[in-house]
Write a protein that holds these residues in place. Structure first.
Motif, PDB file in Angstrom:
ATOM      1  N   ASP A   1       0.863  -1.182   0.000  1.00  0.00           N
ATOM      2  CA  ASP A   1       0.000   0.000   0.000  1.00  0.00           C
ATOM      3  C   ASP A   1       0.899   1.232   0.000  1.00  0.00           C
ATOM      4  O   ASP A   1       1.727   1.406   0.902  1.00  0.00           O
ATOM      5  CB  ASP A   1      -0.890  -0.013   1.248  1.00  0.00           C
ATOM      6  CG  ASP A   1      -1.734   1.242   1.378  1.00  0.00           C
ATOM      7  OD1 ASP A   1      -2.020   1.871   0.346  1.00  0.00           O
ATOM      8  OD2 ASP A   1      -2.100   1.592   2.524  1.00  0.00           O
ATOM      9  N   LEU A   2       0.763   2.078  -1.002  1.00  0.00           N
ATOM     10  CA  LEU A   2       1.551   3.305  -1.073  1.00  0.00           C
ATOM     11  C   LEU A   2       0.973   4.317  -0.085  1.00  0.00           C
ATOM     12  O   LEU A   2      -0.095   4.876  -0.298  1.00  0.00           O
ATOM     13  CB  LEU A   2       1.532   3.873  -2.492  1.00  0.00           C
ATOM     14  CG  LEU A   2       2.284   5.195  -2.700  1.00  0.00           C
ATOM     15  CD1 LEU A   2       3.766   5.046  -2.360  1.00  0.00           C
ATOM     16  CD2 LEU A   2       2.100   5.681  -4.140  1.00  0.00           C
ATOM     17  N   LEU A   3       1.686   4.532   1.028  1.00  0.00           N
ATOM     18  CA  LEU A   3       1.210   5.459   2.047  1.00  0.00           C
ATOM     19  C   LEU A   3       1.372   6.905   1.614  1.00  0.00           C
ATOM     20  O   LEU A   3       0.484   7.732   1.820  1.00  0.00           O
ATOM     21  CB  LEU A   3       1.972   5.244   3.357  1.00  0.00           C
ATOM     22  CG  LEU A   3       1.779   3.898   4.060  1.00  0.00           C
ATOM     23  CD1 LEU A   3       2.604   3.850   5.339  1.00  0.00           C
ATOM     24  CD2 LEU A   3       0.303   3.658   4.377  1.00  0.00           C
ATOM     25  N   VAL A   4       2.531   7.215   1.038  1.00  0.00           N
ATOM     26  CA  VAL A   4       2.786   8.596   0.656  1.00  0.00           C
ATOM     27  C   VAL A   4       3.918   8.611  -0.360  1.00  0.00           C
ATOM     28  O   VAL A   4       4.782   7.728  -0.366  1.00  0.00           O
ATOM     29  CB  VAL A   4       3.141   9.460   1.885  1.00  0.00           C
ATOM     30  CG1 VAL A   4       4.491   9.068   2.464  1.00  0.00           C
ATOM     31  CG2 VAL A   4       3.117  10.948   1.560  1.00  0.00           C
ATOM     32  N   GLN A   5       3.896   9.605  -1.207  1.00  0.00           N
ATOM     33  CA  GLN A   5       4.958   9.838  -2.180  1.00  0.00           C
ATOM     34  C   GLN A   5       5.363  11.297  -2.054  1.00  0.00           C
ATOM     35  O   GLN A   5       4.512  12.182  -2.034  1.00  0.00           O
ATOM     36  CB  GLN A   5       4.482   9.536  -3.597  1.00  0.00           C
ATOM     37  CG  GLN A   5       5.561   9.577  -4.652  1.00  0.00           C
ATOM     38  CD  GLN A   5       5.013   9.237  -6.031  1.00  0.00           C
ATOM     39  OE1 GLN A   5       4.212   9.994  -6.592  1.00  0.00           O
ATOM     40  NE2 GLN A   5       5.416   8.109  -6.575  1.00  0.00           N
TER      41      GLN A   5
END
Length: 449
Positions: A430-434
């Motif tokens: 799961d991409l939490l933040v970029q």
């Protein structure tokens, strides 16, 4: 780990307080609303030291609440700082020490324990009593006793700059910049979070140095000294204690010694020595025992395949043969030139299960303790780029695994934080933040408190 929104008032207050608790919550809701102005959407940041005052929020939206319910809205923002005012003429503690006056000190603290620690900066700005409570560390001690833990990721993509990320509320915080020390900045560094402290270890020209960041005061300090100064060691923390093992002394000798640090007392205790000296190794806690994995031994550039486990009850080390063979790229890759030496093993423990990131194959592996065997369970995130394992962070963060890294490019890069809660299936990240930032992670650690 805290889930969902944070409430400053316990849901288990006695019935006699139910009506008051509604308005106490409304009062403290002002703090949450003031914080929301600073929250990150997808790319913003909020400072760790929050500057917003409760009175500012009152001026903007809650005057009517104060007017209608003057005896219920009990936050007192103008209490004197002088200690003499904390006692009445009889010498007993006055009601100003009760924090939320109508609830009393004990219930007030019980309410604050359930608030996210990202709100503690705003709470400390209410008055001297709240500020003293936050800085005393009492809330964190009580949270540990109650099993309330929030895990935050602390990492550095620039030499003097550290950021903190709350993966539940997805908030960014900037730490104050580390003291400028050119000699220290040019050497290898290790980092470790223990209790309410972030420790950064490194080497100056002729000695080792430790910088300590305290979340209670939001400040950096230096001057700590181990019993046996070292760098390039393996380490891990368990609550308020941490163990450091192996590494190199100031003369470059590889060590087999180990010591324990207690953040509550600020003391170092020398432990029995390991069976094998090693540097550039990794450490983890699993089943309340401390494991040292991989690293380089004395007189060889070959990676050690054995591990060791320290039993804190019996105070003994036990060698585990072939615990980490073929750490990256296959069993035959056990030696590399010093110029391209690989990073210490990328390992992490979630729910007493050990995982490793194989940066060469971009795989995640799970350790079978009963068989002393590693099995591949799936892939790392696509953007998990490294240089022989350097620049990539693989950490346990509560009940999840965190991978921090990103693609490199001219003029900067992008950092990604991906997470996965391990289950029986393959990893689904799961991409939490970029975030646009330096994409090389120099140091990373996770603080749970």
């Amino acid at each position: 780990m805290l889930e969902g929104p944070s409430y400053l008032v316990s849901r288990n207050l006695p019935s006699s307080c139910e009506q008051e608790s509604k308005w106490i919550y409304n009062a403290f809701r002002v703090i949450e609303l003031s914080n929301s102005k600073h929250r990150l959407e997808d790319h913003g940041e909020i400072p760790l030291r929050k500057s917003c005052k409760v009175q500012d929020a009152l001026d903007q939206g809650s005057r009517q609440l104060v007017k209608d319910f003057p005896n219920i809205f009990v936050i007192q923002t103008n209490q004197p700082d002088d200690h003499d005012h904390y006692q009445n003429h009889t010498g007993a503690r006055s009601d100003t020490c009760s924090l939320i006056h109508q609830l009393g000190r004990d219930i007030s603290i019980n309410c604050l324990l359930r608030c996210s620690r990202s709100d503690y900066g705003s709470i400390a700005s209410v008055n001297q009593n709240f500020r003293s409570l936050i800085r005393s560390g009492e809330l964190y001690r009580l949270r540990r006793e109650m099993g309330i833990v929030e895990h935050w990721v602390y990492f550095s993509c620039n030499l003097l700059e550290w950021k903190a990320f709350d993966p539940i509320h997805r908030r960014w915080m900037n730490l104050p910049q580390m003291p400028d020390n050119n000699c220290f900045m040019c050497a290898d560094k290790e980092s470790l979070a223990v209790g309410t402290e972030l420790l950064v270890f490194g080497k100056e020209i002729t000695s080792h140095v430790i910088y300590r960041y305290d979340i209670l005061t939001n400040t950096w300090s230096s001057g700590m000294r181990m019993n046996n100064p070292r760098c390039l060691f393996g380490s891990a923390s368990l609550g308020e204690v941490a163990i450091l093992a192996g590494g190199c002394d100031p003369l470059g000798n590889i060590l087999n010694s180990a010591e324990l640090y207690n953040s509550e007392t600020g003391t170092w205790v020398t432990l029995p020595s390991m069976n094998k000296a090693r540097k550039m190794c990794s450490g983890v806690f699993m089943d309340n025992k401390f494991y040292v994995i991989g690293g380089m031994g004395v007189g060889t550039s070959r990676s050690l395949t054995c591990g060791e486990v320290y039993d804190m009850t019996t105070r003994t080390w036990t060698v585990i043969p072939d615990m980490f063979p073929g750490c990256n790229g296959g069993v035959e890759v056990t030696e590399a030139p010093a110029a391209v030496a690989e990073a210490p093993p990328l390992v992490a423990v979630v729910n007493n299960v050990l995982y490793a990131a194989d940066y060469a194959q971009k795989e995640v592996r799970r350790y079978k303790k009963d068989r002393n065997l590693w099995v591949s369970i799936g892939r790392l995130p696509d953007q998990a780029v490294s240089m022989n394992g350097w620049g990539l962070a693989f950490r346990a963060c509560g009940d999840r695994l965190i991978v921090i890294g990103g693609p490199r490019g001219l003029g900067g890069g992008v950092i990604e934080l991906n997470s996965w809660i391990p289950d029986e299936g393959p990893p689904h990240w799961d991409l939490l933040v970029q975030k646009r930032s330096g994409s090389f992670v120099y140091n990373c650690t996770v603080m749970g408190c």
